[in-house]
Enzyme design. Structure first.
Site, mmCIF file in Angstrom:
data_model
loop_
_atom_site.group_PDB
_atom_site.id
_atom_site.type_symbol
_atom_site.label_atom_id
_atom_site.label_comp_id
_atom_site.label_asym_id
_atom_site.label_seq_id
_atom_site.Cartn_x
_atom_site.Cartn_y
_atom_site.Cartn_z
ATOM 1 N N CYS A 18 19.726 56.564 96.260
ATOM 2 C CA CYS A 18 18.937 57.727 97.683
ATOM 3 C C CYS A 18 18.896 58.981 97.479
ATOM 4 O O CYS A 18 19.020 59.071 96.361
ATOM 5 C CB CYS A 18 20.319 57.231 98.898
ATOM 6 S SG CYS A 18 21.948 58.842 98.555
ATOM 7 N N CYS A 21 20.805 61.674 96.613
ATOM 8 C CA CYS A 21 21.610 61.678 94.532
ATOM 9 C C CYS A 21 20.212 62.831 94.091
ATOM 10 O O CYS A 21 21.082 63.731 92.783
ATOM 11 C CB CYS A 21 20.976 60.590 93.815
ATOM 12 S SG CYS A 21 22.069 59.310 94.956
ATOM 13 N N CYS A 89 18.058 54.775 51.835
ATOM 14 C CA CYS A 89 16.753 54.772 52.567
ATOM 15 C C CYS A 89 16.680 54.681 54.681
ATOM 16 O O CYS A 89 16.332 55.405 55.067
ATOM 17 C CB CYS A 89 15.498 53.651 52.350
ATOM 18 S SG CYS A 89 14.665 54.086 50.859
ATOM 19 N N ASP A 523 40.820 24.472 72.109
ATOM 20 C CA ASP A 523 40.471 23.762 73.120
ATOM 21 C C ASP A 523 41.238 22.372 73.666
ATOM 22 O O ASP A 523 40.073 21.490 72.408
ATOM 23 C CB ASP A 523 39.651 24.548 74.221
ATOM 24 C CG ASP A 523 40.178 23.728 75.583
ATOM 25 O OD1 ASP A 523 40.964 23.771 76.141
ATOM 26 O OD2 ASP A 523 39.057 23.288 76.035
ATOM 27 N N ASP A 738 34.650 25.737 74.925
ATOM 28 C CA ASP A 738 33.856 25.490 75.596
ATOM 29 C C ASP A 738 33.587 27.127 75.871
ATOM 30 O O ASP A 738 33.704 27.917 76.199
ATOM 31 C CB ASP A 738 34.129 24.769 76.745
ATOM 32 C CG ASP A 738 32.546 24.739 77.989
ATOM 33 O OD1 ASP A 738 31.911 25.970 78.116
ATOM 34 O OD2 ASP A 738 32.054 24.056 77.761
ATOM 35 N N ASP A 742 36.113 28.354 78.649
ATOM 36 C CA ASP A 742 37.523 29.755 77.595
ATOM 37 C C ASP A 742 36.909 30.790 77.513
ATOM 38 O O ASP A 742 37.642 31.532 76.464
ATOM 39 C CB ASP A 742 37.429 28.600 76.561
ATOM 40 C CG ASP A 742 38.439 27.080 76.445
ATOM 41 O OD1 ASP A 742 39.310 26.950 77.927
ATOM 42 O OD2 ASP A 742 37.527 25.802 76.294
#
Lengths: 879, 76
Positions: A18, A21, A89, A523, A738, A742
């Site tokens: 806003c 700020c 480099c 799993d 998954d 998971d």
């Protein structure tokens, strides 16, 4: 106010929500010493700051903004930096750019010859950044993507090969003549080599074009670096070549100057040094592109042309102009231009280049197709669903690029060593010079001894010549090129090799972590098992026959035994929405049964179902249901228990109050679960399974797959905690699951392996992504990681061994004992050989094949792990 | 009000660092010549050559060290 000096900067600010700020930031900036004016524009999200550079700097200004809760956002510039091929480099570019006011952060990567630069646009421009990099001696361009990047990279490499090749043509014939001239008095050469060739003025005439032709690049590049206060390998070459040439010139034109006289002109050192270094550069340019072949091949898969139907007409247009929802036509032998869903037609598509799946995959209406894959047999139309950067191929390329640009922890040590090496080499060269000038020459010198590869009796070159040649040899022999390229070259080859098999590592750190695993947790549901229950067993009660006149009053003929029991159960469950019921109906249909609707259907919660069909009653459910309805089931109980001990759900079926049989339903193992676990055991890993199922069911599955340990009855939200517990015992743990469900456990594990992401690789959590739902790819990931890290260690071993062994020899350590000392040209040859050996060792990784695929390829060996493809008479995999 | 760009400040830093690395390198040269005198028996061209070589190597070593040190100090 005369005398006050100010600088103006414009900064992008994030976090302003806003207008208030604006005041916060302006106040914070105004309070800063040295800031004379601060103006914040909320709409543009920018701050204009005027300040005295003697009293304030960018860091203080940024900190003042951040202290009041906002963020200064730098712009990002992605650059291709051609010629930045070593860790050193990288350091040169990083240091050179970070010294530039306005540059916030630099992340260079020598393995991909790219750099990401974060800068404040108000202070420095992209043009200034690029100019600074050019000043440092590198060609630079804003990074291109996809095919354009591929073309540009190939073009730059070929230009480099041509360039160094041309200098080879110049330097080697001249160096050969110079060598003949220098050695003219030895062996049988006096008979063949004309006398003028040995003349020091002829040698000067031949050497000068070598030093100022092929050798000039090293002087220019090292000067550019020095201007910015950085040293690089070119400086090693330049000081070596320059010193040898200058002493040669002095001893040629002023032989009495006291630098060893006319017999010690060293022109062959300058010429051969240049020739060997150019040879090394040429070989490096030739082999550099090979380690990134995989990404090049992936990029080459992107088709250029697409055939699309627009306004009812078929038109050809560039593939990157295809829009989502466009109707795309693909003919046999054509590459699929973008991702989509087949809406018409049938074909087999070769997806091997993306998924590693060797068999063509059947595609029919409703199936997904992936851009870049090859259509084999039929023609079809599909609707584009993902185009441009959203396609699976673009995502995979992006992931592989990111992985290749990242650094493994092991690389950081090598980079640190290589990065500071040049400076220390010069310190060493100076110390060695001092030692041999003041001490060594007087204590150990033997006038009859010679340098390896030079004809001079060392007595002729004097104390200065002797000390400076050893000093030059140290400079040349110490080049840390091999150390710098040992890790990134292997990582590039490894990530590329993995991508060829449908395994995507998200970073070099993932490869290193994968190679160090102790345990792997799978799993259960959806990973080890298919994740949906299916009918596994049908047991018929003794004496039951649906079609016999006496056994049944149902008007179904021709069915007996298992099919009859299954039909009854399917009829009862036809309208059920319970997963077990759906599995039974699906099982019946898969066995060719037509399942009619029941006349009446009642669900009995917690017990089962009751249905009426053709005026007769069917019961399907547990023991309690049967007991309540008085069905005598005792004879089947032992079989039901045996099924339950195997982790299956046993459901009892009764018809007309009499027992008909048992239907067992269970989540079935995925293809290759057993083989994958077996291979993981062979690799020495402890294999665990994690599931929310009860222990009995979980252990039944675990027994089949030969899992070492079961973590049962674990709620989804507790999986990450279990991973943590295992890690607390000191084990490095991988979690396979998954990528979405998971996610916390995958993130917690040392290595999270997301399986079966298909084409949406960008959304996956996890450090390793497997495109296919093939558990064997977990093994592939482990094997690729192990092979890559083996290669990294071998490379580092050779590179460090080379430097550890060669530097003392170059510094003259052997001289006191054996009167042997390395000449600068031999030092250059050794240096080139060390870099070449590391590159060639890395290229051996291209021959790597995962065990399971290698076994399949063995002649005469049954491809036991390959799925059988029935139905089409051709080797097409059904999805 | 005089406006001065950041590069002007940068030039000052470079000048200061040049003074330091040249000074250090000359010190190494003086050390080399002094050692030559102490050990004794060197032909003058060898001492001159050695001094030049020592100066070049010292410059190469100290130039990046001083330059980056003073740049860092300025940034702080």
């Amino acid at each position: 106010m005369s005398g006050q000096m100010t600088s103006k900067i414009s900064l992008k600010i994030a976090g302003m929500s806003c207008a208030s700020c604006v005041a916060h930031i302006e106040t914070a900036l105004s309070n800063l010493k040295g800031v004379s004016k601060a103006q914040v524009n909320f709409a543009a999200q920018k701050a204009q700051v005027e300040y005295d550079p003697e009293r304030a700097d960018l860091q203080q200004i940024a900190r003042a903004i951040e202290d009041v809760g906002y963020e200064v956002v730098p712009d990002e510039l992605s650059l291709s930096v051609f010629g930045m091929r070593s860790a050193h480099c990288e350091g040169v570019v990083k240091e050179g750019l970070e010294n530039l006011p306005g540059v916030a952060r630099v992340e260079p990567n020598s393995s991909t010859e790219t750099a990401s630069v974060w800068y404040h646009a108000g202070i420095v421009s992209p043009a200034e950044i690029k100019e600074t990099i050019r000043d440092l001696g590198y060609d630079v361009e804003e990074k291109l993507e996809g095919r354009a990047a591929l073309d540009r990279e190939r073009e730059a490499r070929q230009r480099d090969i041509r360039h160094q090749g041309f200098w080879m043509l110049v330097s080697w014939p001249l160096a050969f003549l110079i060598m003949l001239g220098t050695f003219r008095e030895y062996w049988i050469l006096p008979e063949f080599v004309p006398e003028f060739l040995g003349d020091k003025f002829t040698l000067f005439v031949f050497t000068t074009p070598v030093v100022f032709g092929p050798g000039l690049q090293f002087f220019i590049n090292s000067w550019r670096g020095l201007k910015h206060g950085v040293t690089d390998m070119n400086l090693l070459y330049a000081t070596g070549i320059g010193a040898a040439y200058l002493i040669g010139v002095v001893n040629t034109f002023w032989p009495d100057a006291g630098f060893g006289g006319e017999k010690a002109v060293f022109f062959e050192s300058a010429a051969l040094l240049t020739a060997f270094i150019v040879l090394g550069k040429w070989l490096e340019a030739l082999t550099r592109g090979r380690t990134s072949d995989a990404i090049r091949r992936l990029m080459a898969l992107q088709p250029k042309i697409a055939r699309v139907i627009r306004k009812g007409k078929e038109i050809e247009l560039p593939a990157d102009e295809v829009l989502v929802d466009d109707l795309v036509i693909v003919r046999p032998g054509e590459r699929i231009p973008v991702d989509g869903v087949v809406i018409e037609g049938y074909s087999a598509v070769d997806e091997s280049m993306l998924t590693g799946e060797s068999m063509p995959v059947e595609k029919k209406t409703g199936d997904q197709v992936i851009g870049g894959t090859m259509n084999k047999t039929g023609a079809f139309r599909f609707r584009a669903t993902k185009v441009g950067r959203e396609t699976a191929l673009a995502q995979i390329i992006h992931l592989v690029e990111e992985a290749q640009a990242s650094k493994a922890p092991i690389q950081k040590l090598a980079d640190k060593v290589a990065g500071h090496f040049i400076l220390w080499v010069h310190v060493l060269a100076l110390s060695v010079f001092f030692f041999w000038f003041f001490v060594g020459y007087w204590r150990f010198f033997d006038p009859q001894s010679t340098f390896l590869l030079t004809p001079y009796a060392l007595g002729e070159i004097g104390v200065f010549g002797f000390a400076i040649l050893i000093s030059i040899s140290v400079l040349v022999i110490s080049c840390p090129c091999a150390v710098g390229m040992a890790t990134p070259s292997a990582m590039m080859a490894g990530t590329g090799k993995a991508a060829e098999h449908g395994v995507l590592f998200k970073g070099a750190d993932a490869i290193e972590a994968t190679s160090k695993l102790d345990a792997i947790i799978f799993d259960k549901t959806g990973t080890l098992t298919k994740g949906e229950p299916s009918v596994t067993d049908v047991i018929v009660a003794q004496g039951f026959d649906l079609s016999s006149a006496e056994g049944s009053k149902f008007k179904v003929q021709g069915l007996e035994g298992e099919k009859a029991v299954l039909l009854l159960a399917a009829v009862a469950e036809k309208n059920s929405e319970h997963p077990l019921g759906e599995a039974i109906v699906r099982g019946a249909k898969e066995r060719g049964l037509e399942v009619p609707d029941a006349d009446r259907f009642d669900s009995i919660p917690g017990h089962g179902v009751e249905a009426e069909w053709q005026g007769r009653k069917i019961l399907l459910g547990n023991r309690k249901l049967m007991k309540e309805r008085g069905v005598p089931f005792e004879a089947l109980l032992s079989q039901a228990e045996a099924l339950e001990n195997d982790g299956k759900t046993a459901m009892l079926v009764a018809a007309e109050g009499k027992p008909a049989g048992i239907i067992a339903v269970a989540d079935t193992l995925k293809d290759y679960s057993v083989e994958a676990v077996e291979e993981l055991h062979r690799l020495g890993l402890e294999v665990l399974m994690i599931t929310g199922d009860n222990r009995r069911t979980a252990e039944a599955i675990a027994r089949k797959v030969k899992i070492d340990r079961v973590l049962a009855e674990v709620l989804p939200q507790d999986k990450a905690e279990k991973v943590k517990e295992l890690q607390a015992t000191g084990k490095r743990v991988a979690m396979v699951g998954d990528g979405v469900n998971d996610a916390p456990a995958l993130a917690q594990a040392n290595v999270g392996i997301a399986i079966g992401s298909g084409t949406d690789v960008a959304k996956e959590t996890g450090h390793v992504i497997l495109i296919k739902e093939d558990l064997r790819d977990v093994v592939v990931a482990m094997e690729v990681a192990n092979a890559t890290m083996r290669k990294v260690k071998q490379n580092l071993f050779w590179a460090f061994s080379y430097n550890v062994a060669s530097i003392p020899i170059g510094a003259g350590l052997l001289y006191p004992f054996f009167k042997l000392v390395v000449s600068p040209e031999l030092a250059a040859l050794l240096m080139a050989v060390s870099s070449l050996s590391v590159t060639l060792n890395t290229l051996l990784l291209k021959r790597f094949a995962p065990t399971l695929k290698r076994e399949k390829a063995l002649p005469g060996k049954t491809p036991s792990l390959e799925p059988s493809f029935a139905g089409h008479g051709s080797e097409i995999r059904r999805r | 009000m005089e406006t001065r760009t950041a590069s002007a400040v940068d030039k000052n830093t470079l000048r200061l660092s040049a003074l330091c690395y040249t000074g250090t390198s000359l010190t190494v040269v003086v050390l080399f010549v002094a050692l030559g005198q102490i050990v004794g028996g060197y032909p003058t061209p060898a001492v001159i050559g050695g001094a030049i070589w020592s100066f070049i190597l010292s410059m190469i070593v100290t130039m990046p060290l001083y330059t980056s040190y003073f740049r860092r100090r300025r940034m702080r």
